[in-house]
Design an enzyme around this catalytic site. Structure first.
Site, PDB file in Angstrom:
ATOM      1  N   CYS A 193       0.748  -0.998   0.105  1.00 17.93           N
ATOM      2  CA  CYS A 193      -0.070  -0.091  -0.178  1.00 17.93           C
ATOM      3  C   CYS A 193       0.861   1.298   0.024  1.00 17.93           C
ATOM      4  CB  CYS A 193      -0.835  -0.062   1.192  1.00 17.93           C
ATOM      5  SG  CYS A 193      -2.448   1.071   1.450  1.00 17.93           S
TER       6      CYS A 193
ATOM      7  N   CYS B  13      -3.904  -0.409  -3.256  1.00 23.93           N
ATOM      8  CA  CYS B  13      -4.191   0.841  -3.738  1.00 23.93           C
ATOM      9  C   CYS B  13      -3.347   1.330  -4.913  1.00 23.93           C
ATOM     10  CB  CYS B  13      -3.969   1.848  -2.716  1.00 23.93           C
ATOM     11  SG  CYS B  13      -2.182   2.427  -2.473  1.00 23.93           S
TER      12      CYS B  13
ATOM     13  N   CYS C 217       5.048   0.091  -7.572  1.00 25.42           N
ATOM     14  CA  CYS C 217       5.676  -1.122  -6.978  1.00 25.42           C
ATOM     15  C   CYS C 217       6.905  -1.454  -7.719  1.00 25.42           C
ATOM     16  CB  CYS C 217       4.567  -2.188  -7.326  1.00 25.42           C
ATOM     17  SG  CYS C 217       5.155  -4.024  -6.645  1.00 25.42           S
TER      18      CYS C 217
END
Length: 140
Positions: free
Chosen positions: A8, A80, A87
């Site tokens: 997240c 999210c 990422c």
């Protein structure tokens, strides 16, 4: 034994809820971690709503994703859009999943309205986590 990372933005609410439920539903079939692109500390309201459902996340810590880059993850779940877009690359045959849950920390209104939003998001994440474990771990 599978390694699962929930990612997240701040590792304070959504990823903490998901870590708690994924651990609960996976049992001894997985090691579950959560992390953030940043670290904001575990939100006390997240701890409270999980306790209401019998899951203790009071000892969870807010961790940066960079702490886990050496772990061979089987699954990375972003919860999210910001985390999905930012990422990092994980080597190996990592399977990535994404579900953009609302951020309960952004809820406004009375204290009860804010807690209701936390409960709503908790239930969404609980359902997602149970289905994820049933689909990906209970078939091995």
């Amino acid at each position: 034994m599978k390694n699962i990372l929930v990612l997240c933005t701040g590792n304070s609410c959504r990823s903490q809820l998901a870590e708690g439920y994924l651990r609960h539903f996976a049992g001894d079939k997985a090691v579950v971690y959560s992390a953030g692109i940043e670290t904001h500390g575990v939100n006390p309201k997240a701890i409270q709503v999980m306790a209401e459902d019998g899951i203790d996340i009071s000892r969870h810590t807010s961790n940066n994703v960079d702490e886990y880059l050496a772990i061979p993850f089987d699954y990375v779940i972003t919860v999210c859009d910001n985390a999905s877009e930012n990422c990092p690359y994980f080597p190996g045959s990592v399977k990535r999943f994404h579900h953009n849950f609302p951020d309960p920390a952004k809820a406004t209104g009375t204290a009860e309205q804010v807690m209701d939003e936390f409960r709503k998001v908790r239930e969404m994440i609980k359902t997602y986590s149970k289905e994820f474990i049933n689909q990906h771990l209970n078939t091995i």
